[in-house]
Design an enzyme around this catalytic site. Sequence first.
Site, PDB file in Angstrom:
ATOM      1  N   ARG A  85       0.852  -0.885   0.038  1.00 28.82           N
ATOM      2  CA  ARG A  85       0.147  -0.101  -0.049  1.00 28.82           C
ATOM      3  C   ARG A  85       0.858   1.257  -0.036  1.00 28.82           C
ATOM      4  NH1 ARG A  85       2.348   1.898   3.637  1.00 28.82           N
ATOM      5  NH2 ARG A  85       0.794   3.628   3.802  1.00 28.82           N
ATOM      6  N   GLY A  86       0.290   2.456  -0.409  1.00 26.10           N
ATOM      7  CA  GLY A  86       1.056   3.650  -0.520  1.00 26.10           C
ATOM      8  C   GLY A  86       1.148   4.006  -1.828  1.00 26.10           C
ATOM      9  N   ARG A 113      -7.554   0.061  -6.662  1.00 21.68           N
ATOM     10  CA  ARG A 113      -7.295   0.992  -5.783  1.00 21.68           C
ATOM     11  C   ARG A 113      -7.710   2.462  -6.587  1.00 21.68           C
ATOM     12  NH1 ARG A 113      -4.720   0.405  -0.877  1.00 21.68           N
ATOM     13  NH2 ARG A 113      -5.881   1.968  -0.483  1.00 21.68           N
ATOM     14  N   GLN A 122      -2.084   2.260  10.043  1.00 24.43           N
ATOM     15  CA  GLN A 122      -0.814   2.344   9.242  1.00 24.43           C
ATOM     16  C   GLN A 122       0.310   3.252  10.078  1.00 24.43           C
ATOM     17  OE1 GLN A 122      -3.398   3.293   6.461  1.00 24.43           O
ATOM     18  NE2 GLN A 122      -2.973   1.510   5.213  1.00 24.43           N
ATOM     19  N   ASP A 180      -1.964  10.575  -2.008  1.00 18.36           N
ATOM     20  CA  ASP A 180      -2.208   9.479  -2.800  1.00 18.36           C
ATOM     21  C   ASP A 180      -2.779  10.177  -4.088  1.00 18.36           C
ATOM     22  OD1 ASP A 180      -2.877   6.664  -1.565  1.00 18.36           O
ATOM     23  OD2 ASP A 180      -2.704   8.147   0.019  1.00 18.36           O
ATOM     24  N   ASN A 183      -5.390  12.147   0.893  1.00 17.89           N
ATOM     25  CA  ASN A 183      -4.556  11.507   1.626  1.00 17.89           C
ATOM     26  C   ASN A 183      -5.224  10.450   2.892  1.00 17.89           C
ATOM     27  OD1 ASN A 183      -1.653  10.615   2.132  1.00 17.89           O
ATOM     28  ND2 ASN A 183      -2.018  11.749   4.159  1.00 17.89           N
TER      29      ASN A 183
END
Length: 337
Positions: free
Chosen positions: A45-46, A88, A195, A236, A246
């Site tokens: 992720r990220g 995503r 996270q 993001d 974000n």
Amino acid sequence: MIEPVRWSGDRLLLLDQRELPLREIRRDYERWEDVAEAIRTLVVRGAPAIGVTAAYGVVLAARQSRAATFDGLLADLEVAIKGLGATRPTAVNLFWALDRMRRVALEIPSATVDEVRARLSAEARRIHEEDVAANRAMGDHGAALVPPNARVLTHCNAGALATAGYGTALGVIRSAHARGRIALVWVDETRPVMQGSRLTAWELVQEGIPHRLIADVVAAWVMRRGEVDLVVTGADRIAANGDTANKIGTYALAVLARHHQVPFYVAAPSSTIDPQLASGAEIPIEERDAGEVRRVGAQQTAPDGSPVFNPAFDVTPASLISAIITERGVFRAPYRF
């Protein structure tokens, strides 16, 4: 350096971030469909890391294809690109990387199937290496904004784990720490999937950077006590006007920072900027499984019958952002990326 994404000859290796901080497990992937599932289920992720991973997913799709012709291979690649792109919706780096891979595949219509496979492999490696280099440059630009003995607050995980290595927001912190400017990093736990506490705190422990973990609701109080000198987060997706999506909770931090006159910075590579979107109102916001809110880890904390609203991201308006840090430098409003 922490490597969440690694290519090993004929397969992709991903550090399973769902298992951190308790276990470090690296999983092997040889099929693009499994890579898509890894992105969807937060093995990786990220936004930058998702983009790099998706690029390697296209490489695997090319290897999986049994096509003997250029057109046949392209048809198989398009299926994979659409499948990876559906994982995503908010992280624009995903679509940026997939578009790059598609353009490389289409570049030479006379190429053989093996030549296209080789070109795709080389492009994925370039995307990977460029991300690490961009993060280091971003860290250097951002470190110049960090005062001596700084107490920095960050949210979610925008570190090496969220990228190909080094990090965006944590890249700024890493570079500032190397210059002796970091007194303390306040780490938001970042509900609902933790996270910050699971990943950011783990990275800071690995590198010996002084930090303290706080519940998300503590951020306002440490600002009120005058114990935060700046906030730095990742992103993001960034719209053309500087509005930034974000991890959920970022907008609240930006409002708090403005109230307490604390600089609020966003660190992200240029690939996170989406010039096609005029403002943050156009950014699609992913809503995730209600189970993430009804439990903490394996422990259920709410009734099954309670309805849940679980947006994964929020949008911080450009008016609340002091500056946006990229590998190309520091940008301030009005944004002309």
